[in-house]
Motif scaffolding. Structure first.
Motif, PDB file in Angstrom:
ATOM      1  N   THR A   1      -1.848  48.147  11.743  1.00  0.00           N
ATOM      2  CA  THR A   1      -1.537  48.689  13.079  1.00  0.00           C
ATOM      3  C   THR A   1      -2.837  48.885  13.838  1.00  0.00           C
ATOM      4  O   THR A   1      -3.845  49.291  13.259  1.00  0.00           O
ATOM      5  CB  THR A   1      -0.794  50.047  12.937  1.00  0.00           C
TER       6      THR A   1
ATOM      7  N   ALA B   1       5.798  47.925  20.036  1.00  0.00           N
ATOM      8  CA  ALA B   1       6.075  47.048  18.890  1.00  0.00           C
ATOM      9  C   ALA B   1       6.467  45.666  19.378  1.00  0.00           C
ATOM     10  O   ALA B   1       7.267  45.527  20.314  1.00  0.00           O
ATOM     11  CB  ALA B   1       7.212  47.644  18.051  1.00  0.00           C
TER      12      ALA B   1
ATOM     13  N   HIS C   1       4.780  54.482   7.433  1.00  0.00           N
ATOM     14  CA  HIS C   1       5.251  53.221   8.034  1.00  0.00           C
ATOM     15  C   HIS C   1       6.501  53.426   8.896  1.00  0.00           C
ATOM     16  O   HIS C   1       7.408  52.585   8.899  1.00  0.00           O
ATOM     17  CB  HIS C   1       5.597  52.205   6.925  1.00  0.00           C
TER      18      HIS C   1
ATOM     19  N   ARG D   1       7.782  50.710  11.560  1.00  0.00           N
ATOM     20  CA  ARG D   1       8.205  49.467  10.885  1.00  0.00           C
ATOM     21  C   ARG D   1       9.511  49.699  10.136  1.00  0.00           C
ATOM     22  O   ARG D   1      10.412  48.853  10.155  1.00  0.00           O
ATOM     23  CB  ARG D   1       7.118  49.002   9.899  1.00  0.00           C
ATOM     24  N   ARG D   2       9.624  50.853   9.473  1.00  0.00           N
ATOM     25  CA  ARG D   2      10.842  51.115   8.690  1.00  0.00           C
ATOM     26  C   ARG D   2      12.039  51.393   9.592  1.00  0.00           C
ATOM     27  O   ARG D   2      13.174  51.046   9.269  1.00  0.00           O
ATOM     28  CB  ARG D   2      10.598  52.269   7.721  1.00  0.00           C
TER      29      ARG D   2
ATOM     30  N   VAL E   1       9.073  44.379  12.642  1.00  0.00           N
ATOM     31  CA  VAL E   1       7.909  44.566  13.526  1.00  0.00           C
ATOM     32  C   VAL E   1       6.817  43.576  13.124  1.00  0.00           C
ATOM     33  O   VAL E   1       6.341  43.594  11.994  1.00  0.00           O
ATOM     34  CB  VAL E   1       7.379  46.020  13.429  1.00  0.00           C
TER      35      VAL E   1
ATOM     36  N   LEU F   1       2.020  46.033  15.850  1.00  0.00           N
ATOM     37  CA  LEU F   1       2.230  47.419  16.291  1.00  0.00           C
ATOM     38  C   LEU F   1       0.937  47.974  16.887  1.00  0.00           C
ATOM     39  O   LEU F   1      -0.131  47.846  16.280  1.00  0.00           O
ATOM     40  CB  LEU F   1       2.667  48.251  15.080  1.00  0.00           C
TER      41      LEU F   1
END
Ligand code: URA
Length: 256
Positions: A106, A135, A187, A190-191, A200, A203
């Motif tokens: 990220t 994102a 995370h 993303r999760r 994603v 980010l």
């Protein structure tokens, strides 16, 4: 305040290295060499130099770093570069640490400071400081995300399902989405998108509180925050104004 303590607080020297420099005569107070580590100095009034260079007094330092991908959010690591490695030796002070963390993959806004109280305030979910993430998704944005995230999506945490705090999500055009979070699970962004059936690809953290990542700050560069900037970290913006800012400055971020 003792001279050795002043010097180690304002530079990257340890207390013993500071004492050693003082004993060597490398430190002057108001133009005169002082060789006693326990000599008293008034940080607000006395002019201290180390090897001829002024040592300015700041109770705390606050750096806003544009973290690039590929760098760890850690103070140090034996094998990989960390965000502290991006701070010039003359700007390093003992006690500086990242406030919160961004994954290795990220990029974006990261605060580095030795002000533990502010750092805690920005990280703690109790204080609800907003963090904004842009994102780039693999699949097109879907309007259902807004409701799913507002309701508090469930993520698997240590073998059980845990509900996230309500989050806001808006489209920014194409495959881009802007998300406002008030907590920082591992995370999380993303999760959350994975739980919603997307993925994603990139980010970027674009804002903390009401302070945006300055568009003119290149990746890996950092700048000192002003008192006004620091107070903006603890305020908030509307997601629509952050969205407009992203569309103007960051919608082509990953194309450059
Ligand atoms: N969410 C993520 O998935 N990664 C980050 O670095 C920050 C938030």
């Amino acid at each position: 305040m003792r001279l050795d303590r002043f010097l180690s607080a304002q530079t990257s020297l340890t207390r013993s290295a500071a004492s050693e420099a003082i004993r060597r005569g490398a430190v002057c107070v108001n133009g005169m060499p002082v060789r006693k580590p326990d000599a008293a100095v008034n940080p607000e009034l006395d002019a201290v130099t180390l090897a001829g260079k002024p040592v300015s007094y700041e109770q705390f330092v606050y750096y806003l770093l544009h973290k690039p991908t590929g760098v760890l959010t850690a103070a140090r690591d034996k094998k990989q570069p960390t965000v502290l490695d991006l701070i010039k030796p003359e700007d390093r002070r003992r006690g500086i640490a990242p406030s919160g963390r961004l994954d290795k993959d990220t990029s974006g806004m990261l605060l580095l400071t030795d002000d533990g109280q502010l750092s805690h305030q920005l990280i703690s979910p109790r204080h609800h400081t907003a963090k904004y993430y842009l994102a780039r998704l693999r699949d097109p944005y879907r309007p259902e995300y807004a409701e799913q995230f507002r309701a508090g999506i469930f993520l698997r945490e240590g073998g059980r399902e845990e509900q996230c705090l309500p989050a806001e999500c808006v489209p920014v055009g194409g495959q881009l989405a802007l998300l406002r979070l008030r907590e920082g699970k591992y995370h999380q962004v993303r999760r959350m998108f994975a739980a919603a059936g997307n993925f994603v690809i990139d980010l970027l953290r674009v804002q903390i509180g009401a302070l945006p990542l300055p568009p003119e700050l290149p990746k890996s560069a950092y700048q000192k925050l002003s008192t006004k900037d620091i107070s903006l970290l603890c305020e908030d913006s509307s997601i629509s104004s952050v969205r407009a800012f992203c569309m103007q400055h960051y919608s082509s971020y990953w194309i450059k």
